[in-house]
Motif scaffolding. Sequence first.
Motif, PDB file in Angstrom:
ATOM      1  N   PRO A  56       0.812  -1.227   0.000  1.00 54.22           N
ATOM      2  CA  PRO A  56       0.000   0.000   0.000  1.00 54.22           C
ATOM      3  C   PRO A  56       0.842   1.273   0.000  1.00 54.22           C
ATOM      4  O   PRO A  56       0.446   2.286  -0.589  1.00 54.22           O
ATOM      5  CB  PRO A  56      -0.817  -0.120   1.291  1.00 54.22           C
ATOM      6  CG  PRO A  56      -0.849  -1.570   1.586  1.00 54.22           C
ATOM      7  CD  PRO A  56       0.481  -2.094   1.139  1.00 54.22           C
ATOM      8  N   ASN A  57       2.020   1.222   0.642  1.00 56.71           N
ATOM      9  CA  ASN A  57       2.870   2.414   0.663  1.00 56.71           C
ATOM     10  C   ASN A  57       3.583   2.645  -0.652  1.00 56.71           C
ATOM     11  O   ASN A  57       3.896   3.787  -1.000  1.00 56.71           O
ATOM     12  CB  ASN A  57       3.843   2.322   1.831  1.00 56.71           C
ATOM     13  CG  ASN A  57       3.164   2.652   3.142  1.00 56.71           C
ATOM     14  OD1 ASN A  57       2.786   3.792   3.383  1.00 56.71           O
ATOM     15  ND2 ASN A  57       2.973   1.643   3.988  1.00 56.71           N
ATOM     16  N   VAL A  58       3.844   1.579  -1.394  1.00 57.77           N
ATOM     17  CA  VAL A  58       4.338   1.746  -2.759  1.00 57.77           C
ATOM     18  C   VAL A  58       3.292   2.500  -3.573  1.00 57.77           C
ATOM     19  O   VAL A  58       3.599   3.473  -4.287  1.00 57.77           O
ATOM     20  CB  VAL A  58       4.638   0.378  -3.406  1.00 57.77           C
ATOM     21  CG1 VAL A  58       5.007   0.545  -4.878  1.00 57.77           C
ATOM     22  CG2 VAL A  58       5.757  -0.343  -2.655  1.00 57.77           C
ATOM     23  N   ALA A 111       1.515  14.333  12.418  1.00 49.54           N
ATOM     24  CA  ALA A 111       2.130  13.803  11.196  1.00 49.54           C
ATOM     25  C   ALA A 111       1.589  12.414  10.876  1.00 49.54           C
ATOM     26  O   ALA A 111       1.257  12.113   9.718  1.00 49.54           O
ATOM     27  CB  ALA A 111       3.653  13.757  11.343  1.00 49.54           C
ATOM     28  N   PHE A 112       1.487  11.558  11.897  1.00 47.22           N
ATOM     29  CA  PHE A 112       0.970  10.214  11.645  1.00 47.22           C
ATOM     30  C   PHE A 112      -0.514  10.268  11.306  1.00 47.22           C
ATOM     31  O   PHE A 112      -0.981   9.541  10.412  1.00 47.22           O
ATOM     32  CB  PHE A 112       1.186   9.303  12.856  1.00 47.22           C
ATOM     33  CG  PHE A 112       0.673   7.910  12.626  1.00 47.22           C
ATOM     34  CD1 PHE A 112       1.381   7.017  11.840  1.00 47.22           C
ATOM     35  CD2 PHE A 112      -0.542   7.496  13.166  1.00 47.22           C
ATOM     36  CE1 PHE A 112       0.895   5.734  11.604  1.00 47.22           C
ATOM     37  CE2 PHE A 112      -1.033   6.228  12.935  1.00 47.22           C
ATOM     38  CZ  PHE A 112      -0.307   5.333  12.153  1.00 47.22           C
ATOM     39  N   LYS A 113      -1.274  11.098  11.976  1.00 48.78           N
ATOM     40  CA  LYS A 113      -2.703  11.179  11.700  1.00 48.78           C
ATOM     41  C   LYS A 113      -2.970  11.625  10.259  1.00 48.78           C
ATOM     42  O   LYS A 113      -3.842  11.084   9.577  1.00 48.78           O
ATOM     43  CB  LYS A 113      -3.371  12.139  12.679  1.00 48.78           C
ATOM     44  CG  LYS A 113      -3.471  11.599  14.108  1.00 48.78           C
ATOM     45  CD  LYS A 113      -4.143  12.610  15.024  1.00 48.78           C
ATOM     46  CE  LYS A 113      -4.285  12.067  16.433  1.00 48.78           C
ATOM     47  NZ  LYS A 113      -4.918  13.062  17.346  1.00 48.78           N
ATOM     48  N   GLU A 114      -2.208  12.617   9.799  1.00 46.65           N
ATOM     49  CA  GLU A 114      -2.374  13.100   8.415  1.00 46.65           C
ATOM     50  C   GLU A 114      -1.979  12.014   7.412  1.00 46.65           C
ATOM     51  O   GLU A 114      -2.663  11.803   6.401  1.00 46.65           O
ATOM     52  CB  GLU A 114      -1.533  14.354   8.203  1.00 46.65           C
ATOM     53  CG  GLU A 114      -2.036  15.562   8.982  1.00 46.65           C
ATOM     54  CD  GLU A 114      -1.049  16.704   9.001  1.00 46.65           C
ATOM     55  OE1 GLU A 114       0.012  16.584   8.334  1.00 46.65           O
ATOM     56  OE2 GLU A 114      -1.312  17.709   9.686  1.00 46.65           O
ATOM     57  N   TYR A 115      -0.875  11.340   7.684  1.00 45.63           N
ATOM     58  CA  TYR A 115      -0.438  10.240   6.820  1.00 45.63           C
ATOM     59  C   TYR A 115      -1.474   9.120   6.798  1.00 45.63           C
ATOM     60  O   TYR A 115      -1.827   8.601   5.728  1.00 45.63           O
ATOM     61  CB  TYR A 115       0.913   9.718   7.306  1.00 45.63           C
ATOM     62  CG  TYR A 115       1.226   8.299   6.911  1.00 45.63           C
ATOM     63  CD1 TYR A 115       1.594   7.966   5.608  1.00 45.63           C
ATOM     64  CD2 TYR A 115       1.149   7.273   7.856  1.00 45.63           C
ATOM     65  CE1 TYR A 115       1.869   6.658   5.257  1.00 45.63           C
ATOM     66  CE2 TYR A 115       1.440   5.961   7.519  1.00 45.63           C
ATOM     67  CZ  TYR A 115       1.796   5.663   6.216  1.00 45.63           C
ATOM     68  OH  TYR A 115       2.070   4.356   5.876  1.00 45.63           O
ATOM     69  N   ALA A 116      -2.000   8.763   7.962  1.00 43.66           N
ATOM     70  CA  ALA A 116      -2.974   7.671   8.045  1.00 43.66           C
ATOM     71  C   ALA A 116      -4.236   8.005   7.264  1.00 43.66           C
ATOM     72  O   ALA A 116      -4.811   7.130   6.589  1.00 43.66           O
ATOM     73  CB  ALA A 116      -3.306   7.373   9.506  1.00 43.66           C
ATOM     74  N   ALA A 117      -4.678   9.241   7.340  1.00 46.49           N
ATOM     75  CA  ALA A 117      -5.878   9.652   6.607  1.00 46.49           C
ATOM     76  C   ALA A 117      -5.646   9.565   5.103  1.00 46.49           C
ATOM     77  O   ALA A 117      -6.520   9.095   4.349  1.00 46.49           O
ATOM     78  CB  ALA A 117      -6.274  11.070   7.007  1.00 46.49           C
ATOM     79  N   ARG A 118      -4.483  10.012   4.644  1.00 48.01           N
ATOM     80  CA  ARG A 118      -4.168   9.948   3.210  1.00 48.01           C
ATOM     81  C   ARG A 118      -4.007   8.505   2.752  1.00 48.01           C
ATOM     82  O   ARG A 118      -4.429   8.127   1.655  1.00 48.01           O
ATOM     83  CB  ARG A 118      -2.888  10.751   2.940  1.00 48.01           C
ATOM     84  CG  ARG A 118      -2.708  11.136   1.483  1.00 48.01           C
ATOM     85  CD  ARG A 118      -1.598  12.130   1.287  1.00 48.01           C
ATOM     86  NE  ARG A 118      -0.276  11.573   1.500  1.00 48.01           N
ATOM     87  CZ  ARG A 118       0.460  11.772   2.595  1.00 48.01           C
ATOM     88  NH1 ARG A 118      -0.009  12.527   3.588  1.00 48.01           N
ATOM     89  NH2 ARG A 118       1.665  11.245   2.701  1.00 48.01           N
ATOM     90  N   HIS A 119      -3.396   7.672   3.589  1.00 50.83           N
ATOM     91  CA  HIS A 119      -3.218   6.242   3.304  1.00 50.83           C
ATOM     92  C   HIS A 119      -4.581   5.587   3.087  1.00 50.83           C
ATOM     93  O   HIS A 119      -4.788   4.833   2.122  1.00 50.83           O
ATOM     94  CB  HIS A 119      -2.489   5.593   4.478  1.00 50.83           C
ATOM     95  CG  HIS A 119      -2.010   4.191   4.252  1.00 50.83           C
ATOM     96  ND1 HIS A 119      -2.877   3.115   4.183  1.00 50.83           N
ATOM     97  CD2 HIS A 119      -0.758   3.673   4.113  1.00 50.83           C
ATOM     98  CE1 HIS A 119      -2.180   2.007   4.006  1.00 50.83           C
ATOM     99  NE2 HIS A 119      -0.903   2.316   3.947  1.00 50.83           N
ATOM    100  N   GLU A 134      -7.440   7.095   2.308  1.00 50.48           N
ATOM    101  CA  GLU A 134      -8.105   7.685   1.146  1.00 50.48           C
ATOM    102  C   GLU A 134      -7.585   7.091  -0.167  1.00 50.48           C
ATOM    103  O   GLU A 134      -8.362   6.781  -1.071  1.00 50.48           O
ATOM    104  CB  GLU A 134      -7.890   9.199   1.141  1.00 50.48           C
ATOM    105  CG  GLU A 134      -8.530   9.911  -0.049  1.00 50.48           C
ATOM    106  CD  GLU A 134      -8.240  11.400  -0.062  1.00 50.48           C
ATOM    107  OE1 GLU A 134      -8.687  12.073  -1.008  1.00 50.48           O
ATOM    108  OE2 GLU A 134      -7.556  11.890   0.862  1.00 50.48           O
ATOM    109  N   VAL A 135      -6.271   6.917  -0.268  1.00 50.98           N
ATOM    110  CA  VAL A 135      -5.667   6.477  -1.531  1.00 50.98           C
ATOM    111  C   VAL A 135      -5.710   4.963  -1.693  1.00 50.98           C
ATOM    112  O   VAL A 135      -5.989   4.456  -2.781  1.00 50.98           O
ATOM    113  CB  VAL A 135      -4.206   6.985  -1.632  1.00 50.98           C
ATOM    114  CG1 VAL A 135      -3.506   6.397  -2.862  1.00 50.98           C
ATOM    115  CG2 VAL A 135      -4.193   8.507  -1.698  1.00 50.98           C
ATOM    116  N   THR A 136      -5.438   4.218  -0.624  1.00 48.46           N
ATOM    117  CA  THR A 136      -5.306   2.759  -0.747  1.00 48.46           C
ATOM    118  C   THR A 136      -6.544   2.000  -0.310  1.00 48.46           C
ATOM    119  O   THR A 136      -6.665   0.805  -0.588  1.00 48.46           O
ATOM    120  CB  THR A 136      -4.114   2.244   0.088  1.00 48.46           C
ATOM    121  OG1 THR A 136      -4.426   2.327   1.489  1.00 48.46           O
ATOM    122  CG2 THR A 136      -2.856   3.052  -0.201  1.00 48.46           C
ATOM    123  N   GLY A 137      -7.440   2.668   0.403  1.00 50.01           N
ATOM    124  CA  GLY A 137      -8.638   1.999   0.878  1.00 50.01           C
ATOM    125  C   GLY A 137      -8.440   1.176   2.131  1.00 50.01           C
ATOM    126  O   GLY A 137      -9.330   0.438   2.544  1.00 50.01           O
TER     127      GLY A 137
END
Length: 400
Positions: free
Chosen positions: A51-53, A295-303, A305-308
């Motif tokens: 998912p991070n790729v 920082a983690f909360k913003e990353y987690a939300a984007r993760h 949104e993009v990867t499901g």
Amino acid sequence: MNRRTILGTVAALTLATGLAGTALAQDTLKIGAVGPKTGPLAGGAEVSFWPNVQLWAHDVNAAGGIDVGGTKYMVEIIEYDDQTNPGETIKAVQRLATQDKADFVLAPYSTGLNIASAPIFQRYGYPMITHTAISDQIEDLSNKFPNMYFLLGGATGLAGGVVEVLSDMREAGEIGSTVAMVNVADAFGIELAEAARPRMAEAGFEIVYDNSYPLGTQDLSPVIKGAKAAEPDAFVAFSYPPDTFGLTEQAKIAGLAPKAFYTAVATAFPAYAGRFGAAAEGILGAGGIHADGDAFKEYAARHMEVTGQAPDFWASAPTYASFQILQMAIEGAGTTDREKVAEYIAANSFDTIIGPIDWDENNANAKYWTVGQWQGGVFKGVASTGRDGAVAAMPKTGWE
């Protein structure tokens, strides 16, 4: 060895809207990604790695690409399934270098697969920023493979974090001094167990049960039955994803319920809490994160949104950070010359989603999370080698 190519998000969007010519006219960097999609470690890679790729490629291309000396390059991801087989990892990296002509290759998933493929990364000059490799061989590996960098820490640090947490719990009167310890018999589990034994002895803990089991073991009930029979004050398993779930399930069934219960990789997965629900509360595990940090909360939300899917609370963020470092090094060096990019990585620090990353003399990040715990439905970091945001560990109160 299955190959899949992912065009960047921007290219895909422009194709969908009939503007393909613009996207395809842009310069492109070929980025290789090798990891398990099948085999024993596929479940872990499908949470922390793949998912991070996808997210990184999306973020890079949505921002217009990687800036190399004023020219923006979109990224094209070329994926290979290594089947959790070191030989397949090596073959895939070699194919990426010689046939696909990949400009860069992302480090693979897991300790064993990173160590196995390090020589082939070095042969072709690829910087190797590991995100899921934990080893006390870092000094030796970095001497042999100067292009190899380590984000997630060493076995001694992780094992030391476990002993630190157990010691604090004992000092608080929450547990005694007996420990049942088990490990998966591969590079990760063997190194962690070897690092833990002397540190537990030095701290005054007695290991009353010490056992290992092969990677991919389906029936873990004998392991748990042996541990329960030893009546330990703490249970520690240096485990990989399938066995982390299996050991926990068997412990619930058998009624092995010490106030300190630790399993390693996958304890931090959202699916772990999803499977065990309230019973996960108080369980300790490898890694952790400053879960309450912005920082983690913003990353987690984007993760999501993009990867499901949600990221895990340990290796997901360092995995993404390793890709950030590669991108920043390419942009900082102003070239796609691998040697110059590797030199830039070694000589600089990087501001990432997990905070600042600085390398020691062995190309290792000295500040990393070692132990986390499920508290209030979130896996929070409780011990580290210098990261901010740790919370106090608490005793587990059974499997209710």
